[in-house]
Design a protein around this motif. Structure first.
Motif, PDB file in Angstrom:
ATOM      1  N   CYS A  98      37.608 -10.255  23.027  1.00 26.69           N
ATOM      2  CA  CYS A  98      37.702  -8.843  23.404  1.00 26.69           C
ATOM      3  C   CYS A  98      38.284  -8.018  22.254  1.00 26.69           C
ATOM      4  CB  CYS A  98      38.573  -8.729  24.656  1.00 26.69           C
ATOM      5  SG  CYS A  98      38.701  -7.062  25.337  1.00 26.69           S
ATOM      6  N   TRP A  99      39.353  -8.539  21.645  1.00 29.78           N
ATOM      7  CA  TRP A  99      40.003  -7.808  20.557  1.00 29.78           C
ATOM      8  C   TRP A  99      39.074  -7.650  19.359  1.00 29.78           C
ATOM      9  CZ3 TRP A  99      43.219  -4.326  19.365  1.00 29.78           C
ATOM     10  CH2 TRP A  99      43.750  -4.200  18.081  1.00 29.78           C
ATOM     11  N   TYR A 122      25.792 -21.607  32.293  1.00 28.20           N
ATOM     12  CA  TYR A 122      25.040 -20.938  33.353  1.00 28.20           C
ATOM     13  C   TYR A 122      24.386 -19.640  32.857  1.00 28.20           C
ATOM     14  CZ  TYR A 122      28.595 -17.291  34.238  1.00 28.20           C
ATOM     15  OH  TYR A 122      29.449 -16.214  34.140  1.00 28.20           O
ATOM     16  N   ILE A 123      24.766 -19.191  31.662  1.00 34.20           N
ATOM     17  CA  ILE A 123      24.191 -17.955  31.120  1.00 34.20           C
ATOM     18  C   ILE A 123      22.986 -18.247  30.237  1.00 34.20           C
ATOM     19  CG2 ILE A 123      24.647 -15.895  29.722  1.00 34.20           C
ATOM     20  CD1 ILE A 123      27.598 -16.147  30.565  1.00 34.20           C
ATOM     21  N   CYS A 124      23.152 -19.123  29.246  1.00 33.55           N
ATOM     22  CA  CYS A 124      22.049 -19.411  28.319  1.00 33.55           C
ATOM     23  C   CYS A 124      21.335 -20.724  28.631  1.00 33.55           C
ATOM     24  CB  CYS A 124      22.551 -19.425  26.872  1.00 33.55           C
ATOM     25  SG  CYS A 124      23.529 -20.890  26.432  1.00 33.55           S
ATOM     26  N   ALA A 180      31.560 -13.566  26.413  1.00 31.12           N
ATOM     27  CA  ALA A 180      31.932 -12.366  25.657  1.00 31.12           C
ATOM     28  C   ALA A 180      30.755 -11.413  25.513  1.00 31.12           C
ATOM     29  CB  ALA A 180      32.460 -12.764  24.282  1.00 31.12           C
ATOM     30  N   GLU A 181      29.587 -11.946  25.236  1.00 38.36           N
ATOM     31  CA  GLU A 181      28.400 -11.091  25.092  1.00 38.36           C
ATOM     32  C   GLU A 181      28.057 -10.422  26.415  1.00 38.36           C
ATOM     33  OE1 GLU A 181      25.394  -9.143  23.062  1.00 38.36           O
ATOM     34  OE2 GLU A 181      27.100 -10.324  22.322  1.00 38.36           O
ATOM     35  N   GLN A 182      28.181 -11.154  27.497  1.00 41.83           N
ATOM     36  CA  GLN A 182      27.934 -10.601  28.822  1.00 41.83           C
ATOM     37  C   GLN A 182      28.890  -9.442  29.115  1.00 41.83           C
ATOM     38  OE1 GLN A 182      28.964 -12.961  32.484  1.00 41.83           O
ATOM     39  NE2 GLN A 182      26.750 -13.054  32.722  1.00 41.83           N
TER      40      GLN A 182
END
Length: 372
Positions: free
Chosen positions: A166-167, A84-86, A117-119
């Motif tokens: 995230c880490w 749904y993002i790209c 993660a990029e979002q």
């Protein structure tokens, strides 16, 4: 600090242990460092250094492994869907497939871990740049572990992959950096929800040592202790878990009072350990006290309330001294709870499945009593 054991002898490492000059890999002493160099580190050292040094290299590697596991686990559910993002089925750069781990319905909620993660990285960077705090900050940080559309926390291996994402994003920051510390907590929870308790334990013990070393606030210390206590409980180390959970619950009660979400979650954790130690009346007593508060503050359909009802029912039917009325009450609670949780969380959510299993066990105990 997620590399917590010596790569040569596997002993636990101090935070200030000797390091390889080039790639920063830590060892318990110089002897182990020299031995590891002869046994193959010489060939890997430059590669690790080019990958951002030991912690970053390890985080990137673990992230890729976790994404592959999450994609495979979600493959049947995501077949024929698009992110749904790209809007692509396969990520253009990483070539990874899709995952889904929230309560979105229909075609919503499918995404690449890389896109999620990029979002999250972008909105948190904006929050930092604009010095946001409070709810505005939390809503952005929460995108590291919760769906931005349905707001439900991700679960299972999807949550674990996002924990490593995230880490690896913040591991290069100084130890005292707020985001690095928060990222360690996100990773620990992700490992927990993916049923990786030994890895989770090493992360959470390192996190608690770091928090104490840096002189963090009482609230951060309580949260970290509570998280570690849950890991101890999962591993069957109930007495250690009990001490930490009692301290966390009383600490939150003093800091925030009984109507705070952290106080109520700590009450659940404490009651769950009491249940494991077969201290059934103490568990029921705590739930009888806390459940009306949770219903008043959060309503009947909140995760905290669901958990309290489940623990209360289990403290009834697991008790060898339970009466017929107690067992019937437990079955009724769990039947109603299962319907409500499925409606709110969806049938595939781990909490719903756990309630289903508990409901089945309660019925079996009741039937056995009636047949006796």
């Amino acid at each position: 600090m997620i590399l917590t054991t010596c790569p040569a002898c596997a002993k636990p490492l101090a935070h200030d242990a000797p390091r390889c000059v080039r790639c920063k890999l830590r060892y318990c002493n110089k002897t182990c460092q020299h031995d590891h160099w002869r046994r193959g580190h010489k060939q890997m050292c430059k590669k690790i250094h080019r990958g951002g040094n030991a912690e970053q290299y390890n985080a990137d590697k673990k992230y890729k492994e976790a994404v592959a596991v999450a994609v495979e686990a979600c493959a049947a559910d995501t077949k024929g869907q698009k992110c749904y993002i790209c809007t692509q089925a396969v990520h253009w750069k990483t070539k990874e497939g899709l995952v889904r781990g929230c309560a979105c319905r229909g075609t919503a909620g499918f995404a690449h871990v890389s896109c999620l993660a990029e979002q999250a990285k972008i909105v948190v960077a904006e929050a930092e740049e604009n010095n946001l705090d409070g709810e505005r900050w939390s809503s952005r940080w929460n995108q590291w572990f919760a769906c931005s559309m349905c707001k439900q926390n991700y679960h299972g291996v999807v949550r674990c992959a996002l924990g490593w994402a995230c880490w690896k994003t913040y591991v290069g920051r100084p130890e005292e950096d707020r985001l690095r510390r928060l990222a360690m907590g996100v990773l620990g929870t992700g490992l927990s929800l993916a049923n990786r308790p030994e890895e989770e334990l090493s992360v959470k013990e390192a996190e608690l040592a770091m928090v104490r070393r840096l002189g963090a606030s009482e609230e951060e210390l309580l949260a970290t202790q509570g998280n570690l206590a849950n890991t101890y409980a999962f591993l069957g180390r109930f007495e250690q878990a009990l001490d930490m959970n009692q301290e966390s619950y009383l600490g939150y009660l003093k800091l925030h009072g009984e109507e705070n979400v952290y106080t109520l979650r700590a009450a659940n954790n404490l009651a769950d350990v009491l249940l494991s130690l077969q201290r059934f009346e103490e568990a029921r007593s705590l739930m009888r006290k806390a459940t009306p508060v949770a219903r008043r503050v959060f309503g009947q359909s909140h995760d905290v309330t669901f958990t309290m009802k489940k623990i209360h029912a289990e403290a009834l039917y697991h008790d060898p001294g339970a009466t017929h009325d107690d067992l019937r009450e437990a079955v009724t609670i769990l039947e109603e709870l299962e319907r409500a949780a499925r409606r709110v969380l969806g049938s595939s959510h781990p909490r719903v499945r756990a309630i289903e299993r508990s409901r089945a066990r309660s019925r079996a105990v009741l039937r056995a009593r009636e047949d006796a």
